[in-house]
Each structure stands twice: as C-alpha cells, then as structure tokens.
Scaffold this active site. Structure first.
Site, PDB file in Angstrom:
ATOM      1  N   LYS A  24       0.842  -1.212   0.000  1.00 17.54           N
ATOM      2  CA  LYS A  24       0.000   0.000   0.000  1.00 17.54           C
ATOM      3  C   LYS A  24       0.879   1.265   0.000  1.00 17.54           C
ATOM      4  CE  LYS A  24      -3.403   2.838   0.618  1.00 17.54           C
ATOM      5  NZ  LYS A  24      -4.312   3.169  -0.459  1.00 17.54           N
TER       6      LYS A  24
ATOM      7  N   LYS B 134       2.224  10.743   4.702  1.00 19.73           N
ATOM      8  CA  LYS B 134       2.578   9.669   5.652  1.00 19.73           C
ATOM      9  C   LYS B 134       2.917   8.377   4.907  1.00 19.73           C
ATOM     10  CE  LYS B 134      -0.910   7.446   6.674  1.00 19.73           C
ATOM     11  NZ  LYS B 134      -1.674   6.351   6.087  1.00 19.73           N
TER      12      LYS B 134
HETATM   13  N1  LIG Z   1      -9.659   8.675   2.337  1.00 24.36           N
HETATM   14  C1  LIG Z   1      -9.199   7.831   1.438  1.00 24.36           C
HETATM   15  O1  LIG Z   1      -9.514   7.962   0.227  1.00 24.36           O
HETATM   16  C2  LIG Z   1      -8.308   6.680   1.813  1.00 24.36           C
HETATM   17  C3  LIG Z   1      -8.062   5.683   0.859  1.00 24.36           C
HETATM   18  C4  LIG Z   1      -7.276   4.594   1.177  1.00 24.36           C
HETATM   19  C5  LIG Z   1      -6.688   4.504   2.436  1.00 24.36           C
HETATM   20  N2  LIG Z   1      -6.907   5.497   3.354  1.00 24.36           N
HETATM   21  C6  LIG Z   1      -6.269   5.303   4.679  1.00 24.36           C
HETATM   22  O2  LIG Z   1      -7.283   4.979   5.616  1.00 24.36           O
HETATM   23  C7  LIG Z   1      -6.950   5.517   6.898  1.00 24.36           C
HETATM   24  C8  LIG Z   1      -8.076   6.447   7.346  1.00 24.36           C
HETATM   25  O3  LIG Z   1      -8.171   7.474   6.377  1.00 24.36           O
HETATM   26  P1  LIG Z   1      -9.391   8.521   6.338  1.00 24.36           P
HETATM   27  O4  LIG Z   1      -9.315   9.177   5.009  1.00 24.36           O
HETATM   28  O5  LIG Z   1     -10.656   7.869   6.789  1.00 24.36           O
HETATM   29  O6  LIG Z   1      -8.876   9.544   7.449  1.00 24.36           O
HETATM   30  P2  LIG Z   1      -9.667  10.742   8.144  1.00 24.36           P
HETATM   31  O7  LIG Z   1     -10.841  11.130   7.336  1.00 24.36           O
HETATM   32  O8  LIG Z   1      -8.657  11.737   8.505  1.00 24.36           O
HETATM   33  O9  LIG Z   1     -10.255  10.022   9.467  1.00 24.36           O
HETATM   34  C9  LIG Z   1      -9.384   9.555  10.451  1.00 24.36           C
HETATM   35  C10 LIG Z   1     -10.139   8.758  11.470  1.00 24.36           C
HETATM   36  O10 LIG Z   1      -9.235   8.433  12.544  1.00 24.36           O
HETATM   37  C11 LIG Z   1      -9.722   9.034  13.744  1.00 24.36           C
HETATM   38  N3  LIG Z   1      -8.607   9.515  14.558  1.00 24.36           N
HETATM   39  C12 LIG Z   1      -7.703  10.479  14.230  1.00 24.36           C
HETATM   40  N4  LIG Z   1      -6.807  10.631  15.225  1.00 24.36           N
HETATM   41  C13 LIG Z   1      -7.171   9.767  16.196  1.00 24.36           C
HETATM   42  C14 LIG Z   1      -6.652   9.453  17.473  1.00 24.36           C
HETATM   43  N5  LIG Z   1      -5.549  10.067  17.957  1.00 24.36           N
HETATM   44  N6  LIG Z   1      -7.277   8.509  18.210  1.00 24.36           N
HETATM   45  C15 LIG Z   1      -8.369   7.885  17.740  1.00 24.36           C
HETATM   46  N7  LIG Z   1      -8.929   8.123  16.542  1.00 24.36           N
HETATM   47  C16 LIG Z   1      -8.320   9.053  15.783  1.00 24.36           C
HETATM   48  C17 LIG Z   1     -10.623  10.150  13.306  1.00 24.36           C
HETATM   49  O11 LIG Z   1     -11.505  10.486  14.356  1.00 24.36           O
HETATM   50  P3  LIG Z   1     -12.207  11.935  14.432  1.00 24.36           P
HETATM   51  O12 LIG Z   1     -13.477  11.775  13.673  1.00 24.36           O
HETATM   52  O13 LIG Z   1     -12.388  12.152  15.882  1.00 24.36           O
HETATM   53  O14 LIG Z   1     -11.265  12.924  13.802  1.00 24.36           O
HETATM   54  C18 LIG Z   1     -11.300   9.506  12.113  1.00 24.36           C
HETATM   55  O15 LIG Z   1     -12.275   8.569  12.513  1.00 24.36           O
HETATM   56  C19 LIG Z   1      -5.597   6.247   6.722  1.00 24.36           C
HETATM   57  O16 LIG Z   1      -4.543   5.402   7.090  1.00 24.36           O
HETATM   58  C20 LIG Z   1      -5.552   6.533   5.231  1.00 24.36           C
HETATM   59  O17 LIG Z   1      -4.225   6.674   4.756  1.00 24.36           O
HETATM   60  C21 LIG Z   1      -7.725   6.560   3.068  1.00 24.36           C
END
Ligand SMILES: NC(=O)c1ccc[n+]([C@@H]2O[C@H](COP(=O)([O-])OP(=O)(O)OC[C@H]3O[C@@H](n4cnc5c(N)ncnc54)[C@H](OP(=O)(O)O)[C@@H]3O)[C@@H](O)[C@H]2O)c1
Length: 295
Positions: free
Chosen positions: A170, A239
C-alpha cells in the site's frame, strides 16, 4: 456475527456501512458525534470507548490515520485489546507501517488474538460502492477469516504475504500515486502556461506513454472540472510516502526518487495544512503560476 469498527473517517465510515447488512455492528469514533450520526443512518450501536466496542465481538476492524493511533486504541487507556477474547481477530484497514504492525501482531498473539493488516486502495467512491481493493498481510488461516469480513466492502482482495505485507505494498503504491500527482501538477501547469489547451494536452498524454491513474482518472474528474472535494487528506498521502521511504531504507535499497517525492510532499503539507486534500497540489500549482487547468 458481532463486529466492531473503530474509526469512522472519510473512508472508514463508508466501509463500516457495508458491514451493517451482514453483521451486528458496534462502532466507535474519537469524535462521538460522528458515530452517533452514523448510527442514526445505519443499523449500528455506538460504544463510548474502544474497550466497550471490543467486548463480546470476535472481529474488530480499525481504520485510523497511522499505526500509532491503532496501537493507542488497542493498548492505551480504555483500549480494545484487553476486552478481546482469545480467538478474536483484529483487521487493520489503516494504511499503517509494517514494523508497527508486526509489533502489534506479536502483542495480540500473546493473548491468542490474530492480526491481519488490510489497507484498502481505491478511495471514497470505491468505498461507497463496496468495491475497494484490499491488500492483506498475515498468516493464511487468519487471512482467510479476514477475507470473508472485508468482502463486505472489498472487490479485489489479495493476500500479499505475512503481517505487514499489505501495508508495505500500500505504501509503495501510494508513493507512486504521489509521484504522479506532483509531476502531473507541475507538467500540466507548464503546458497550460505555454498556451496549450488543457483537455487536449491531457487526452494526448493519456493516449501516450506518460499516462497514469492520475492523468486518466483524477485529472479529468477533478482538475479539468475545477472540483476539489475533500476525499483523502494530503497529510495521509505524505505519511504513506514516509512509510515507503522507510521500507526502502530498511531493505538497503537506493531511494533518491522516493526521497525526493517524500521531501516535496512534506513541504506541501506544511504549506497546505493538515486538512488539505491530496489533489490540492494541483490547485496550488495553478495559483502559483496564475493559470487554470480547465476544459
Ligand atoms: N480517504 C481515502 O480515500 C483513503 C483511501 C485509502 C486509504 N486510506 C487510509 O485509511 C486511513 C483512514 O483514512 P481517512 O481518510 O478515513 O482519514 P480521516 O478522514 O482523517 O479520518 C481519520 C479517522 O481516525 C480518527 N482519529 C484520528 N486521530 C485519532 C486518534 N488520535 N485517536 C483515535 N482516533 C483518531 C478520526 O476520528 P475523528 O473523527 O475524531 O477525527 C477519524 O475517525 C488512513 O490510514 C488513510 O491513509 C484513506
């Protein structure tokens, strides 16, 4: 089957939504309001803590920014791990780092809990459709269990190797994506500034050897339309580039290009901020050159 999902972010929420049709779902999110909103829309119970979410479930999924947050929600205050019974499985859909995942897996194994890294590719549109590629790392028996669970939101589900293998592939995939985004944002901006019609330039590249997912899918859907909805944070892609560089370093592989991409991604992260979307480098390139890539 009772299942818990921790982390209802941009990608986690649509993934978790697919589990509600097959499983009895408990959700936890750091910001409680998002979990409450999710439960109002879908059939799910909201837990107050990761520990509460984990009690009584045999499958726990995590989808958090980095492996550091996964470690904290499992082993920190009110963490999930102590509530998991022997025989349970943790499926980590975070784009995490292989070394941390190996440590987490070893710690969970001490209490008879299996761990599979299961980062997803494809983004929010594929998550909404339940068609995410899922990259699995772990022991075969655990991976086959995980495969049945992630099938709810996955389409191309691949077992890549032991724990950490999914995260490794990934990270390299996303470093290549970042390289293409950065190069395309600079190159297309230069072409437009040189007076070439943007759509014509993109179509020509897409019929030529410089084509990529960025120029074939992202640029037509977003840049040419001037559409910059927040779907995937630039900070998270930065990251991933860091994980790819670390992996190459750990393997003793020369990495000047990956390092250059990582350096530029970090610079843009400082300029654009933590909330910026991964396509915002295009908007910035347009602004700084005083042109618009539209058409
Ligand atoms: N978005 C995409 O298109 C995509 C695609 C493939 C992979 N990913 C991967 O999937 C993962 C999540 O991505 P995302 O886009 O969903 O991220 P995001 O929208 O920034 O959401 C992050 C999530 O993690 C929680 N979080 C953040 N800091 C935290 C902490 N210290 N303790 C507990 N919970 C915490 C957030 O909670 P709050 O709601 O409280 O902020 C939220 O639920 C990442 O590793 C990313 O690289 C994302």
């Amino acid at each position: 089957m009772p299942v818990a999902f921790l982390g209802l972010g941009a990608i986690g929420a649509p993934m978790a939504a697919h589990l509600t049709s097959t499983d009895r779902l408990t959700v936890w999110n750091r910001t409680r309001a998002k979990a409450d909103a999710f439960a109002r829309e879908h059939s799910a119970t909201v837990a107050a803590t990761p520990k509460e979410a984990a009690s009584g479930v045999t499958v726990l999924l995590t989808c958090l920014p980095t492996s550091a947050e996964v470690d904290a929600v499992l082993f920190g205050k009110d963490g999930a791990a102590p509530a998991l019974a022997s025989g349970a499985i943790v499926i980590d859909c975070t784009s995490g780092d292989p070394a941390s995942s190996r440590r987490i897996a070893a710690r969970l194994a001490e209490q008879g809990v299996a761990f599979v890294d299961a980062p997803v590719s494809g983004g929010v549109p594929a998550a909404l459709k339940g068609e995410l590629p899922v990259l699995l790392g772990g022991q075969s028996v655990a991976v086959e269990r995980a495969r049945k669970v992630v099938a709810a939101f996955g389409k191309k589900i691949v077992h890549l190797g032991p724990v950490g293998a999914g995260h490794a592939v990934k990270a390299v995939n996303n470093a290549l994506l970042a390289a293409n985004i950065l190069a395309a944002s600079e190159g297309l901006t230069a072409l437009v500034k040189a007076g070439i019609e943007p759509r014509l330039a993109v179509e020509t590249i897409n019929a030529s050897s410089g084509a990529s997912f960025t120029t074939q899918v992202l640029v037509p859907a977003r840049v040419l339309n001037g559409s910059y909805p927040p779907l995937f944070r630039h900070a998270l892609l930065d990251k991933d580039c860091g994980i790819a560089v670390e992996l190459a370093a750990e393997m003793g592989v020369e990495r000047p290009v990956l390092q250059a991409v990582k350096t530029r991604m970090a610079e843009l992260r400082a300029i654009l901020g933590e909330a910026a979307d991964y396509m915002d480098p295009f908007a910035r390139a347009e602004r700084s050159a005083g042109v618009e890539i539209r058409g």
